[in-house]
Design an enzyme around this catalytic site. Structure first.
Site, PDB file in Angstrom:
ATOM      1  N   SER A  78     -77.878 -12.731 -20.610  1.00 18.28           N
ATOM      2  CA  SER A  78     -77.784 -12.904 -22.061  1.00 18.28           C
ATOM      3  C   SER A  78     -78.653 -11.866 -22.763  1.00 18.28           C
ATOM      4  CB  SER A  78     -78.144 -14.339 -22.446  1.00 18.28           C
ATOM      5  OG  SER A  78     -77.841 -14.594 -23.800  1.00 18.28           O
ATOM      6  N   LEU A  79     -79.727 -12.279 -23.487  1.00 21.91           N
ATOM      7  CA  LEU A  79     -80.565 -11.286 -24.162  1.00 21.91           C
ATOM      8  C   LEU A  79     -81.148 -10.291 -23.166  1.00 21.91           C
ATOM      9  CD1 LEU A  79     -83.996 -11.351 -24.095  1.00 21.91           C
ATOM     10  CD2 LEU A  79     -83.510 -13.691 -24.756  1.00 21.91           C
TER      11      LEU A  79
ATOM     12  N   ARG B 297     -80.355 -10.586 -33.708  1.00 26.07           N
ATOM     13  CA  ARG B 297     -79.480 -11.417 -32.880  1.00 26.07           C
ATOM     14  C   ARG B 297     -79.947 -12.866 -32.905  1.00 26.07           C
ATOM     15  NH1 ARG B 297     -79.215 -12.853 -27.243  1.00 26.07           N
ATOM     16  NH2 ARG B 297     -77.116 -12.714 -26.331  1.00 26.07           N
TER      17      ARG B 297
END
Length: 319
Positions: free
Chosen positions: A94-95, A119
């Site tokens: 993900s991140l 984000r």
């Protein structure tokens, strides 16, 4: 062959990076640069808390990235280890994909921090607090989790309820899958999970339903931000979450990062694809979350977690 991998949200903890910063001017410079880029004392939140502030998505995402990159830069500058010489691929959960791109010099540190701050804010704002949820299904593979999620939606519709989103968000490893969507549907899936073959189902303490269609507004925000970002070809290919394939073209990377906001994190498939490409050694930076997953996916792989100065020094001797 070797891959450097980077953890995602949930790996944050108050105190993260403090010992490393105290021991290394290189690490300290990373935290200072991130603070400057964001115009906030994020490092103070990381080191002193409170935990609720660190857990806020807009703080957790750049904090986890900063911690991972600080660890990597200590290895590079104090250990004399150049990523391009020692690594074949990078990947992140993900991140963590942003951390991987920063590590491979596709994004500079300040840009990465600002993108992750945005984000986090965009993902939080996409769904009103309380309307979404996520849950971990343990002892369920992705096929079983998909069936459970679908059954939850169908049962609500059968009772005359409104159409709901409930879908697989993270395919983490063969025994852990995360679902995401409207709170009512996710809670229904948790209630159904055990009778449908999962060992256990647990609602996660998250503030928004990540990696599902409800994040569409956040994807739009990231598309605009990434279009303006200086994103270059990485030093080594990155395995993207949404298609579990290696990519090096900046245009493709931008598109995949946008799709990632609403798309499934195909971590299990990514690890299998890296193994199929010849990777036998996985090194996780800034956390001890992904390494156990990798071992469950590819039991024969060599895995290492690098968090402390001692970890960095030990890794330097083996590279």
């Amino acid at each position: 062959m070797r891959a450097f991998i980077f953890p995602g949200q949930g790996s944050q903890a108050v105190g993260m990076g403090k010992t490393l910063s105290d021991a290394s001017p290189v690490a300290r410079a990373v935290f200072e640069e991130v603070d400057d880029a964001l115009g906030q004392h994020l490092s103070r939140v990381m080191w002193e808390g409170p935990a609720d502030d660190l857990t806020l998505t807009e703080n957790a995402q750049p904090a986890i990235m900063a911690n991972a990159i600080a660890t990597l830069r200590v290895l590079a500058q104090e250990g004399g280890v150049r990523l391009a010489d020692k690594v074949d691929y990078v990947a992140g959960h993900s991140l963590g994909e942003y951390s991987a791109l920063c590590a491979a010099e596709a994004l500079d540190l300040a840009t990465t921090a600002r993108l992750l701050k945005l984000r986090g804010r965009a993902m939080q704002a996409a769904v009103p607090v309380g309307e979404g949820a996520m849950a971990a299904l343990l002892g369920a593979d992705v096929e079983k989790a998909s069936v459970i999620a679908g059954a939850a939606v169908d049962s609500i519709l059968a009772e005359g309820g409104a159409e709901q989103v409930c879908t697989v968000a993270n395919d983490n490893d063969p025994s852990q899958v995360v679902i995401s969507g409207h709170r009512a549907a996710v809670e229904r899936a948790v209630a159904l999970a055990k009778e449908m073959g999962a060992k256990r189902a647990v609602l996660l303490p998250v503030s928004a339903p990540f990696h599902c269609a409800l994040m569409a507004d956040a994807a739009t925000a990231m598309e605009a931000a990434l279009a303006e970002a200086d994103l270059r070809a990485p030093l080594v290919p990155v395995f993207a979450n949404v298609d579990a394939a290696a990519v090096a073209d900046p245009g493709a990377i931008r598109r995949l990062l946008v799709e990632q906001v609403t798309g499934r994190v195909r971590w299990r498939e990514s690890v299998l694809a890296m193994a199929d490409a010849g990777v036998t050694e996985f090194v996780e930076f800034g956390g001890k979350v992904l390494a156990p997953m990798v071992k469950r996916i590819v039991p024969d792989a060599t895995v290492t977690s690098v968090v402390t100065m001692d970890d960095v020094e030990a890794l330097t001797k083996t590279l």
